[in-house]
Scaffold this active site. Structure first.
Site, PDB file in Angstrom:
ATOM      1  N   ASP A  63       3.652 -11.610 -31.192  1.00 32.65           N
ATOM      2  CA  ASP A  63       2.777 -10.574 -30.443  1.00 32.65           C
ATOM      3  C   ASP A  63       1.479 -11.360 -30.142  1.00 32.65           C
ATOM      4  O   ASP A  63       0.570 -11.526 -30.917  1.00 32.65           O
ATOM      5  CB  ASP A  63       2.248  -9.360 -30.986  1.00 32.65           C
ATOM      6  N   ALA A 106       1.660  -1.900 -29.839  1.00 33.16           N
ATOM      7  CA  ALA A 106       3.126  -1.320 -29.504  1.00 33.16           C
ATOM      8  C   ALA A 106       3.792  -1.059 -30.767  1.00 33.16           C
ATOM      9  O   ALA A 106       4.010  -1.990 -31.866  1.00 33.16           O
ATOM     10  CB  ALA A 106       3.905  -2.206 -28.845  1.00 33.16           C
ATOM     11  N   ARG A 116      11.909  -3.329 -28.662  1.00 37.16           N
ATOM     12  CA  ARG A 116      12.293  -2.093 -29.689  1.00 37.16           C
ATOM     13  C   ARG A 116      11.245  -0.922 -29.207  1.00 37.16           C
ATOM     14  O   ARG A 116      11.621   0.353 -29.439  1.00 37.16           O
ATOM     15  CB  ARG A 116      11.940  -2.723 -30.911  1.00 37.16           C
ATOM     16  N   CYS A 137       7.415 -10.434 -39.273  1.00 33.42           N
ATOM     17  CA  CYS A 137       7.345 -10.777 -38.106  1.00 33.42           C
ATOM     18  C   CYS A 137       7.059 -12.168 -38.559  1.00 33.42           C
ATOM     19  O   CYS A 137       7.681 -13.138 -37.957  1.00 33.42           O
ATOM     20  CB  CYS A 137       6.204 -10.448 -37.323  1.00 33.42           C
TER      21      CYS A 137
END
Length: 264
Positions: free
Chosen positions: A169, A263, A21, A146
């Site tokens: 992540d 990110a 993404r 997440c």
């Protein structure tokens, strides 16, 4: 925290390159589990220094049911800044789903309060679950959850927790998530009159961002240090009464911090 380094090494050796993404690109594996015995120490990564203040305040913010970053900003925590709108709002993210899940009949369900009540009434229940993944509201969230769902389990007077993290992540996020849910387990155990058992982390898409590879390789050269311990104020008997001052991390020694870009 050898388990964490093993995951990082596994992704470096076997990860598949995927677009994502953010446009950064990741190296990814699907499906991984790590287990941490909470009696053996508090699972805070030692191969780089972690910012415990942010972890604690974020968890307290979730438990308040808040979805505005004002509380975090007030306490010098900036981890959600990139996703907030001009008013500091994030939409119906974690805190809202945990404490005020909207039902079709107009009610709002406090999943955390229900969990605590069920723990005391029926600790053997297989329904000790809290979900932040609400498909009806995903498009209204600044960032979909997440760490999407967690479940508690009681056996032999010990409380264990398993988290399912759909998107992990590994370099920046996972150390925070492990420590956050381990801390939540300690808090819930104290309030429920139980001893801490295990924290089990289960990841779905486990990835290293392409611009985190050098940092990951540096971290993999470092030897883990002994885990610290976490002391909670024993006077706190209600989950929602915990404050930042009620936590003391004892014996935390870590290698230097490793900086890496987020990110967005």
């Amino acid at each position: 925290m050898k388990q964490y380094l093993d995951l990082m090494r596994h992704v470096r050796e076997h990860g598949t390159f995927k677009s994502d993404r953010t446009g950064t690109g990741t190296y990814s594996v699907f499906g991984h589990q790590m287990r941490f015995d909470l009696a053996a120490g508090f699972p805070l990564v030692t191969t780089k220094k972690c910012h415990l203040k942010s972890i604690v305040h974020e968890l307290l913010w979730f438990l308040k049911g808040s979805t505005n970053i004002a509380y975090l900003k007030e306490h010098g925590v900036s981890i959600w800044d990139e996703w907030a709108d001009e008013n500091g709002d994030l939409g119906p993210v974690y805190g809202y789903q945990w404490r005020s899940w909207p039902a079709p009949d107009g009610r709002h369900i406090d999943q955390i309060a229900n969990l605590m009540a069920m723990l005391k009434k029926n600790p053997d229940s297989r329904r000790l679950i809290v979900s932040a993944w609400n498909p009806a509201l995903i498009d209204e969230m600044a960032l979909p959850p997440c760490h999407a769902l967690f479940q508690f389990y009681v056996a032999d007077g010990k409380l264990s927790c398993q988290l399912y993290q759909r998107s992990a992540d590994i370099f920046l996020g996972v150390p925070f998530n492990i420590a956050s849910y381990a801390l939540l387990t300690l808090m819930v155990a104290q309030v429920a009159g139980l001893q801490p058992g295990e924290f089990i982390w289960t990841g779905g898409d486990c990835h290293l961002y392409a611009n985190h590879l050098e940092q990951a390789d540096l971290q993999l050269t470092r030897e883990p240090l002994p885990l610290p311990s976490m002391k909670l104020n024993p006077e706190v008997k209600d989950l929602f009464d915990f404050r930042f001052e009620d936590f003391e991390l004892v014996g935390y020694e870590a290698h230097p911090h490793i900086k890496a870009p987020v990110a967005v």
